[in-house]
Design a protein around this motif. Structure first.
Motif, PDB file in Angstrom:
ATOM      1  N   LEU A 102       0.832  -1.203   0.000  1.00 46.62           N
ATOM      2  CA  LEU A 102       0.000   0.000   0.000  1.00 46.62           C
ATOM      3  C   LEU A 102       0.869   1.256   0.000  1.00 46.62           C
ATOM      4  CD1 LEU A 102      -2.714  -1.084   2.594  1.00 46.62           C
ATOM      5  CD2 LEU A 102      -2.957  -0.969   0.108  1.00 46.62           C
ATOM      6  N   TYR A 103       1.943   1.237   0.763  1.00 45.41           N
ATOM      7  CA  TYR A 103       2.832   2.395   0.865  1.00 45.41           C
ATOM      8  C   TYR A 103       3.406   2.772  -0.496  1.00 45.41           C
ATOM      9  CZ  TYR A 103       6.939   5.127   2.310  1.00 45.41           C
ATOM     10  OH  TYR A 103       7.890   6.111   2.456  1.00 45.41           O
ATOM     11  N   TRP A 104       3.985   1.794  -1.202  1.00 45.79           N
ATOM     12  CA  TRP A 104       4.583   2.106  -2.501  1.00 45.79           C
ATOM     13  C   TRP A 104       3.524   2.395  -3.553  1.00 45.79           C
ATOM     14  CZ3 TRP A 104       9.059   3.854  -2.037  1.00 45.79           C
ATOM     15  CH2 TRP A 104       9.990   3.303  -1.155  1.00 45.79           C
ATOM     16  N   SER A 105       2.358   1.789  -3.424  1.00 48.32           N
ATOM     17  CA  SER A 105       1.269   2.090  -4.355  1.00 48.32           C
ATOM     18  C   SER A 105       0.854   3.550  -4.225  1.00 48.32           C
ATOM     19  CB  SER A 105       0.072   1.178  -4.073  1.00 48.32           C
ATOM     20  OG  SER A 105      -1.035   1.535  -4.881  1.00 48.32           O
ATOM     21  N   ILE A 106       0.711   4.026  -2.992  1.00 46.20           N
ATOM     22  CA  ILE A 106       0.317   5.414  -2.766  1.00 46.20           C
ATOM     23  C   ILE A 106       1.369   6.370  -3.308  1.00 46.20           C
ATOM     24  CG2 ILE A 106      -0.048   7.146  -0.964  1.00 46.20           C
ATOM     25  CD1 ILE A 106      -1.369   4.868   0.691  1.00 46.20           C
ATOM     26  N   LYS A 107       2.629   6.118  -2.986  1.00 50.97           N
ATOM     27  CA  LYS A 107       3.691   7.041  -3.390  1.00 50.97           C
ATOM     28  C   LYS A 107       3.868   7.053  -4.911  1.00 50.97           C
ATOM     29  CE  LYS A 107       7.467   7.458  -0.914  1.00 50.97           C
ATOM     30  NZ  LYS A 107       7.403   8.784  -0.279  1.00 50.97           N
ATOM     31  N   ALA A 108       3.881   5.857  -5.533  1.00 51.30           N
ATOM     32  CA  ALA A 108       4.123   5.784  -6.973  1.00 51.30           C
ATOM     33  C   ALA A 108       2.947   6.328  -7.764  1.00 51.30           C
ATOM     34  CB  ALA A 108       4.415   4.339  -7.384  1.00 51.30           C
ATOM     35  N   ASN A 109       1.735   5.951  -7.374  1.00 45.53           N
ATOM     36  CA  ASN A 109       0.570   6.406  -8.125  1.00 45.53           C
ATOM     37  C   ASN A 109       0.317   7.893  -7.946  1.00 45.53           C
ATOM     38  OD1 ASN A 109      -0.679   4.138  -9.625  1.00 45.53           O
ATOM     39  ND2 ASN A 109      -0.693   3.179  -7.616  1.00 45.53           N
ATOM     40  N   GLU A 110       0.682   8.439  -6.794  1.00 44.82           N
ATOM     41  CA  GLU A 110       0.553   9.883  -6.628  1.00 44.82           C
ATOM     42  C   GLU A 110       1.467  10.611  -7.609  1.00 44.82           C
ATOM     43  OE1 GLU A 110       0.970  13.346  -3.198  1.00 44.82           O
ATOM     44  OE2 GLU A 110       2.190  11.539  -3.123  1.00 44.82           O
ATOM     45  N   ARG A 111       2.714  10.149  -7.705  1.00 43.13           N
ATOM     46  CA  ARG A 111       3.645  10.763  -8.662  1.00 43.13           C
ATOM     47  C   ARG A 111       3.118  10.632 -10.092  1.00 43.13           C
ATOM     48  NH1 ARG A 111       9.158  12.189  -7.468  1.00 43.13           N
ATOM     49  NH2 ARG A 111       9.345  12.369  -5.214  1.00 43.13           N
ATOM     50  N   LEU A 112       2.649   9.439 -10.445  1.00 39.39           N
ATOM     51  CA  LEU A 112       2.138   9.212 -11.799  1.00 39.39           C
ATOM     52  C   LEU A 112       0.909  10.070 -12.080  1.00 39.39           C
ATOM     53  CD1 LEU A 112       2.496   5.325 -11.938  1.00 39.39           C
ATOM     54  CD2 LEU A 112       3.791   6.979 -13.302  1.00 39.39           C
ATOM     55  N   ALA A 113       0.064  10.260 -11.076  1.00 39.55           N
ATOM     56  CA  ALA A 113      -1.126  11.079 -11.255  1.00 39.55           C
ATOM     57  C   ALA A 113      -0.761  12.505 -11.613  1.00 39.55           C
ATOM     58  CB  ALA A 113      -1.976  11.056  -9.983  1.00 39.55           C
ATOM     59  N   PHE A 114       0.175  13.070 -10.882  1.00 39.24           N
ATOM     60  CA  PHE A 114       0.497  14.467 -11.113  1.00 39.24           C
ATOM     61  C   PHE A 114       1.321  14.667 -12.389  1.00 39.24           C
ATOM     62  CE2 PHE A 114      -0.193  14.698  -6.381  1.00 39.24           C
ATOM     63  CZ  PHE A 114      -1.471  15.204  -6.530  1.00 39.24           C
ATOM     64  N   ILE A 115       2.079  13.651 -12.781  1.00 34.93           N
ATOM     65  CA  ILE A 115       2.759  13.713 -14.080  1.00 34.93           C
ATOM     66  C   ILE A 115       1.715  13.757 -15.197  1.00 34.93           C
ATOM     67  CG2 ILE A 115       4.152  12.386 -15.719  1.00 34.93           C
ATOM     68  CD1 ILE A 115       5.767  11.385 -13.264  1.00 34.93           C
ATOM     69  N   ALA A 116       0.705  12.890 -15.093  1.00 34.73           N
ATOM     70  CA  ALA A 116      -0.340  12.835 -16.124  1.00 34.73           C
ATOM     71  C   ALA A 116      -1.163  14.115 -16.139  1.00 34.73           C
ATOM     72  CB  ALA A 116      -1.233  11.620 -15.894  1.00 34.73           C
ATOM     73  N   LEU A 117      -1.545  14.607 -14.962  1.00 32.47           N
ATOM     74  CA  LEU A 117      -2.367  15.815 -14.902  1.00 32.47           C
ATOM     75  C   LEU A 117      -1.581  17.044 -15.320  1.00 32.47           C
ATOM     76  CD1 LEU A 117      -4.367  15.089 -11.635  1.00 32.47           C
ATOM     77  CD2 LEU A 117      -5.186  14.963 -13.992  1.00 32.47           C
ATOM     78  N   ASP A 118      -0.285  17.046 -15.051  1.00 30.40           N
ATOM     79  CA  ASP A 118       0.550  18.138 -15.525  1.00 30.40           C
ATOM     80  C   ASP A 118       0.601  18.150 -17.044  1.00 30.40           C
ATOM     81  OD1 ASP A 118       2.410  20.339 -15.018  1.00 30.40           O
ATOM     82  OD2 ASP A 118       3.940  18.996 -15.800  1.00 30.40           O
ATOM     83  N   LYS A 119       0.703  16.958 -17.645  1.00 29.72           N
ATOM     84  CA  LYS A 119       0.691  16.857 -19.104  1.00 29.72           C
ATOM     85  C   LYS A 119      -0.657  17.309 -19.661  1.00 29.72           C
ATOM     86  CE  LYS A 119       2.170  15.633 -23.197  1.00 29.72           C
ATOM     87  NZ  LYS A 119       3.225  16.411 -23.888  1.00 29.72           N
ATOM     88  N   PHE A 120      -1.734  16.902 -19.008  1.00 32.30           N
ATOM     89  CA  PHE A 120      -3.055  17.348 -19.440  1.00 32.30           C
ATOM     90  C   PHE A 120      -3.150  18.866 -19.393  1.00 32.30           C
ATOM     91  CE2 PHE A 120      -7.033  18.987 -17.630  1.00 32.30           C
ATOM     92  CZ  PHE A 120      -7.858  18.851 -18.729  1.00 32.30           C
ATOM     93  N   GLN A 121      -2.647  19.453 -18.321  1.00 34.36           N
ATOM     94  CA  GLN A 121      -2.737  20.905 -18.181  1.00 34.36           C
ATOM     95  C   GLN A 121      -1.929  21.614 -19.262  1.00 34.36           C
ATOM     96  OE1 GLN A 121      -1.208  22.712 -14.572  1.00 34.36           O
ATOM     97  NE2 GLN A 121      -3.079  23.880 -14.331  1.00 34.36           N
TER      98      GLN A 121
END
Length: 673
Positions: free
Chosen positions: A458-477
């Motif tokens: 759960l720990y690595w899932s939260i940390k990795a997916n948070e980073r991936l989320a903001f990379i994707a949303l930054d690209k969207f923006q």
């Protein structure tokens, strides 16, 4: 200047984004007119190519040709009603032609007659299962009809039939998101992005589904491991991103006395002390990390920053050069530590020092480019997959402990297949530290599959997916800088940071583009509530409820605003509807209902609701209300116990308030969000 999406705090309770889960609307459709016209053109040409259709001797053929010509003209004029009528007559004449049924379905689809369209597509597929367009639109229309599970097989077939079209995986991503199958949804969006990297819709969907994964894992962490070092470290990290430094330090210290621990907690605490300008405390933590026997590269990076602060450029350079040689990915992913709070004059001096090193040939062009761009405040692209790295003869654990995370991750990729829990745990850590967040997320997902109750997964899932989320949303923006959804995202970030005026401004920009956007209305109402403006909260929430009267979160905002205004009886029906909200919101709903029933003299009901609401009691007030109600019923023992609990919570609350006040004074260290 708006905040960079990549700096948003950990989203333990993210605002929902209805556009990914609700039926398509006219402003957000996965198909454009051009795509639909191309489908119609292909099918129409197929019709003309059929034998005995126009050149046949029967009068029926002439009538059919006339109907097709009329239908094509109606299509071109967007007169879909006429086109539907023409194709309906055509399939009566030739019910054996699948393309006729497909075109009829497309026209019904355009008229939003989705159930009829689905029946037409089904008939086309009975006659010719290999047709691409009916499979694709069958899946899309099933989603619109709320039959998402039934849509998936059609979309999978469509993707298999046409692997060059990004629309099937894009629509699959939406379907899986609706079904709460977040990992398959993420993979589907990734396939769509690979086919069309400029498709902003796919980047947006990927970012949101990654946040869904964060929220799902965080909810499980809070439920299964609330007192673990992993949960406390994650909470501390989120506090740091909100500039709540004193509270974060307390949480990190609490994490350090629990076992087992995630790696590099001492280093993270050291970086927190750096943010507060306490070099001595920072150095103590960095040294403590090294004494643990691990070569935590984050501690080395922190020490390099200490050397930069003190003007010891040569010593800082040696440490950075060592990190670069050990793992370029780590330095690229984490080099922002070097400038976080660094005095501008020091950054300029170190930049000049690096130029001298470059002239002397003491630093390679890649390392120089990375460090120079970081010192100038330029963001770095996400690291690529590590599959390109070759194997090494050194043992995995030796590479890990030495900070050669990229080599470690490359060695352990096979564990995604072998499913060895220990190796998957190390893979997740190595992949994360070297900046391969996709591999880290995949590793944590595989670990969770073989160890369902793993806090580490759960720990690595939260940390990795948070980073991936903001990379994707930054690209969207970047692709849609002024879109309504970009303003919605910024509004959510500002609201999480309690910058309610800024949040309101962003939500209003989103509503200017679409006054009926439920997510923007919810966000704006919540921002008004955060500012204590109950009148505006009620006004905006009502606008949303006029469209979606059963929306749980809008009902909750409305109910809370009415309770704040002492309109208890009016609040009750809204709060009852909000019981359908997410599980993490329910204690707050029950607490509000307890207040409503207490005011109405329904003492026993109030007690039951307040007891359910106790997990949301942050300042002891719910326990106090409960004590008063117990006294009213004559249960003095229960009342005394509630008062004792209230005193404990109040003491903790007062301590937290002092820390929060200290944080508010030190938050000027941060330059914006």
């Amino acid at each position: 200047m708006p905040p960079a999406i990549t700096t948003a705090p950990l989203l333990w309770a993210r605002s929902r984004t209805p556009s990914l889960r609700e039926p398509y609307n006219s402003q957000e459709s996965f198909i454009g007119d051009l795509f639909l016209k191309s489908c119609l053109t292909i099918l129409f040409l197929s019709l003309l190519a059929l034998p005995n259709l126009v050149l046949g001797q029967q009068r029926q053929d002439d009538a059919l040709a006339s109907l097709l010509a009329s239908a094509q003209h109606a299509q071109a004029s967007a007169d879909y009603a006429t086109a539907v009528n023409d194709y309906t007559q055509a399939v009566k004449l030739r019910p054996d032609i699948p393309e006729l049924w497909a075109n009829l379905g497309l026209m019904q689809h355009e008229m939003k007659r989705y159930a009829e369209a689905a029946r037409s597509f089904q008939q086309a597929l009975r006659l010719k299962p290999s047709l691409y367009v009916p499979n694709l639109f069958m899946g899309m229309d099933y989603i619109r009809m709320g039959k998402t599970q039934e849509a998936v097989p059609y979309l999978l077939r469509a993707e298999k039939m046409n692997s060059a079209d990004s629309l099937p995986p894009l629509t699959l991503g939406r379907a899986y998101t609706t079904l709460d199958k977040f990992l398959p949804a993420a993979h589907a969006y990734q396939r769509a992005i690979k086919l069309d990297p400029q498709k902003s819709e796919a980047w947006f969907g990927l970012g949101i589904v990654r946040l869904d994964q964060v929220e799902e894992a965080a909810r499980r962490m809070s439920g299964e491991f609330p007192n673990s070092s992993f949960a406390k470290a994650l909470y501390a990290e989120s506090l740091v991103k909100q500039a709540r430094y004193k509270e974060a330090a307390t949480s990190y210290k609490s994490a350090l006395v629990a076992e087992p621990q995630p790696p590099c907690i001492h280093a993270e605490l050291g970086l927190l002390w750096l943010k507060q300008g306490d070099a001595g405390q920072a150095e103590t933590e960095f040294k403590a990390e090294q004494k643990k026997g691990n070569s935590c590269s984050l501690a080395t990076l922190g020490q390099a920053r200490l050397q930069m602060d003190s003007g010891s450029d040569e010593d800082a350079f040696k440490l950075l050069d060592d990190l670069w040689r050990r793992d370029r990915g780590f330095l690229q992913a984490n080099a922002s530590v070097l400038i976080d709070g660094l005095v501008p004059e020091r950054a300029e001096e170190f930049q000049r020092f690096l130029m001298q090193k470059q002239v002397a040939g003491a630093i390679g062009p890649d390392a120089y480019q990375l460090l120079s761009s970081i010192l100038r405040g330029q963001s770095q692209p996400a690291n690529e997959s590590l599959s390109r790295l070759g194997a090494t003869k050194l043992p995995v654990q030796e590479n890990y402990l030495a900070g050669r995370y990229g080599q470690c991750a490359a060695q352990l990729q096979e564990s995604l297949v072998t499913k060895d829990a220990g190796r998957l745990q190390t893979l997740s850590a190595c992949a994360y530290f070297t900046g391969d967040y996709e591999l880290a997320a995949d590793g944590s997902a595989s670990l969770a599959a073989v160890a369902p109750h793993s806090a580490t997964a759960l720990y690595w899932s939260i940390k990795a997916n948070e980073r991936l989320a903001f990379i994707a949303l930054d690209k969207f923006q970047q692709l849609e800088p002024n879109s309504a959804r970009s303003h919605l995202l910024l509004g959510d970030i500002y609201r999480q940071r309690q910058r309610f005026d800024d949040a309101q401004a962003e939500y209003r920009k989103a509503l200017a583009a679409d006054p009926n956007d439920l997510a923007a209305l919810l966000g704006l109402a919540s921002a008004y509530l955060g500012n204590g403006n109950t009148e505006k909260t009620i006004q905006v929430a009502q606008s949303g409820l006029n469209q979606a009267p059963n929306d749980a979160e809008l009902n909750l905002v409305m109910g809370e605003a009415l309770v704040s205004g002492h309109q208890y009886a009016d609040a009750e029906p809204f709060l009852l509807k909000s019981l359908a909200a997410k599980s993490q919101m329910l204690p707050h709903v029950h607490a509000l209902l307890g207040q409503v029933y207490a005011e109405a003299g329904k003492t026993q009901q109030a007690i039951e609701e307040l007891k359910l609401g106790l997990p949301s009691d942050q300042d002891g007030s719910l326990h106090y209300q409960l004590a008063r109600l117990y006294r009213k019923t004559g249960d003095t023992k229960a009342a005394a116990e509630a008062i004792d609990q209230m005193k404990v919570i109040q003491q903790q609350y007062r301590q937290g308030a002092v820390v929060a006040l200290q944080d508010s004074r030190s938050s000027a260290l941060d330059d914006g969000p």
